[in-house]
Design a protein around this motif. Sequence first.
Motif, short mmCIF file in Angstrom:
data_model
loop_
_atom_site.label_atom_id
_atom_site.label_comp_id
_atom_site.label_asym_id
_atom_site.label_seq_id
_atom_site.Cartn_x
_atom_site.Cartn_y
_atom_site.Cartn_z
N ILE A 67 1.94 -1.59 0.83
CA ILE A 67 2.04 -0.29 -0.29
C ILE A 67 0.90 0.70 -0.07
N ARG A 68 -0.85 -0.17 0.87
CA ARG A 68 -1.97 0.39 0.37
C ARG A 68 -1.96 1.03 2.05
N ALA A 69 -1.14 0.27 2.91
CA ALA A 69 -0.66 1.28 4.15
C ALA A 69 0.21 2.45 3.64
N LEU A 70 1.12 2.59 3.55
CA LEU A 70 1.99 3.61 2.41
C LEU A 70 1.54 4.92 1.98
N LEU A 71 0.50 4.27 0.95
CA LEU A 71 -0.33 5.31 0.41
C LEU A 71 -1.70 5.97 0.99
N ALA A 72 -1.62 5.40 2.40
CA ALA A 72 -2.93 6.41 3.19
C ALA A 72 -2.74 8.03 3.17
N PRO A 73 -1.74 8.05 3.43
CA PRO A 73 -1.70 9.52 3.80
C PRO A 73 -1.96 10.57 2.43
N VAL A 74 -1.67 9.77 1.11
CA VAL A 74 -1.74 10.21 -0.63
C VAL A 74 -3.16 10.13 -0.46
N ALA A 75 -3.78 9.19 0.15
CA ALA A 75 -5.22 9.00 -0.07
C ALA A 75 -5.78 10.35 0.82
N ARG A 76 -5.30 10.51 2.10
CA ARG A 76 -5.53 11.17 2.66
C ARG A 76 -5.37 12.89 2.58
N ALA A 77 -4.75 13.27 1.90
CA ALA A 77 -3.97 14.44 1.73
C ALA A 77 -4.98 14.67 0.16
N THR A 78 -5.15 13.60 -0.61
CA THR A 78 -6.23 14.00 -1.72
C THR A 78 -8.08 14.44 -0.92
N ALA A 79 -8.66 14.20 -0.48
CA ALA A 79 -9.13 14.05 0.49
C ALA A 79 -9.52 15.39 0.91
N THR A 80 -8.70 16.02 2.08
CA THR A 80 -8.66 17.29 2.53
C THR A 80 -8.39 18.25 1.22
N LEU A 81 -8.17 18.13 -0.10
CA LEU A 81 -7.98 18.70 -0.94
C LEU A 81 -9.59 19.07 -1.94
N GLY A 82 -9.62 17.84 -1.70
CA GLY A 82 -11.57 17.98 -1.65
C GLY A 82 -12.39 19.04 -0.70
N ALA A 83 -11.85 19.08 0.06
CA ALA A 83 -12.49 19.07 1.15
C ALA A 83 -13.05 20.51 1.13
N ILE A 84 -11.13 21.12 1.05
CA ILE A 84 -10.59 22.72 0.55
C ILE A 84 -11.87 23.03 -0.45
N HIS A 85 -11.59 22.10 -1.79
CA HIS A 85 -12.39 22.77 -3.10
C HIS A 85 -13.91 23.15 -2.25
#
Length: 288
Positions: A67-85
């Motif tokens: 489950i942690r591995a499956l959630l990795a893309p979500v964490a990556r997307a969240t970090a990217t949105l933070g960088a965009i902001h």
Amino acid sequence: MRFYRATTFLFPRHYEWRILLACFAAVLSPLLALATYQWATGAWQPSLLLGLFAASLVAAGLGMLAIRALLAPVARATATLGAIHRGEAVPPLPRGGDDLVGQLLRAVAVAANGSAIRNPTLSTDTDHDALTGLHSRPGFLDLSEKVLSGDSNSVIALIDIDHFQSINDRFGRAAGDALLRAVGHRLERGIRRSDLAARWSGEAFVVLLPDTQLDEARLVLERLRASVALDPLLGPESTGNAWPVTFSCGLAPVRAFSHLGDATHRAHAALNAAKNGGRNRVRIAGNG
């Protein structure tokens, strides 16, 4: 959403931990049911319970890792949105499938690319730039998403007219606008039919060359650069065509639309290297 809100008290800053806890509870529930049954009937079998408990712990651990591995893309997307902001440069996102996570990654990629090429000096209401007639940034982005829908070698080029501000300051805004139109028309005629050209900023342009290797793209841009530098008619009219017009260019490879934001940053770095190297030249990202 109700269940999500109801469980926020559990690890309020770590959503993934709540999922892992739910997984652990689900795996252990059969063991608890068996232990309750044996306690109620008095038929205790300690060895069976211990064996099932050990197996449940192993299964829970493996499930948590998955489950942690499956959630990795979500964490990556969240970090990217933070960088965009925060207005920071963002690395390319991995390509997802057709599931919910894949849709999220594509949506974040669109937001990242829109942030990377946003420029408040250009209108976002139309698909074409009013001055040059080339595509505007929104129009370029929309078409780029279609052109880069597959996975193939493409190249993005950033072009900047050398010493453009000096022309504006010395000869006036009208002369600068006339030069932008002339270079825009030359750019449109000089690229291939499959290429996509747009206005990038005040004195800069962008070109997307699909299904193209870097060496091939460099030949196209070098040929265009030479034609501009050797044409005396591009100079401001008030100088008697004595003012030389040249441009600098930065190239970077791009294989997918999700990588476009990163590619534009690399092309911009190559463009700066071309300027620092004396202008009137083409540089490839990462090359000297």
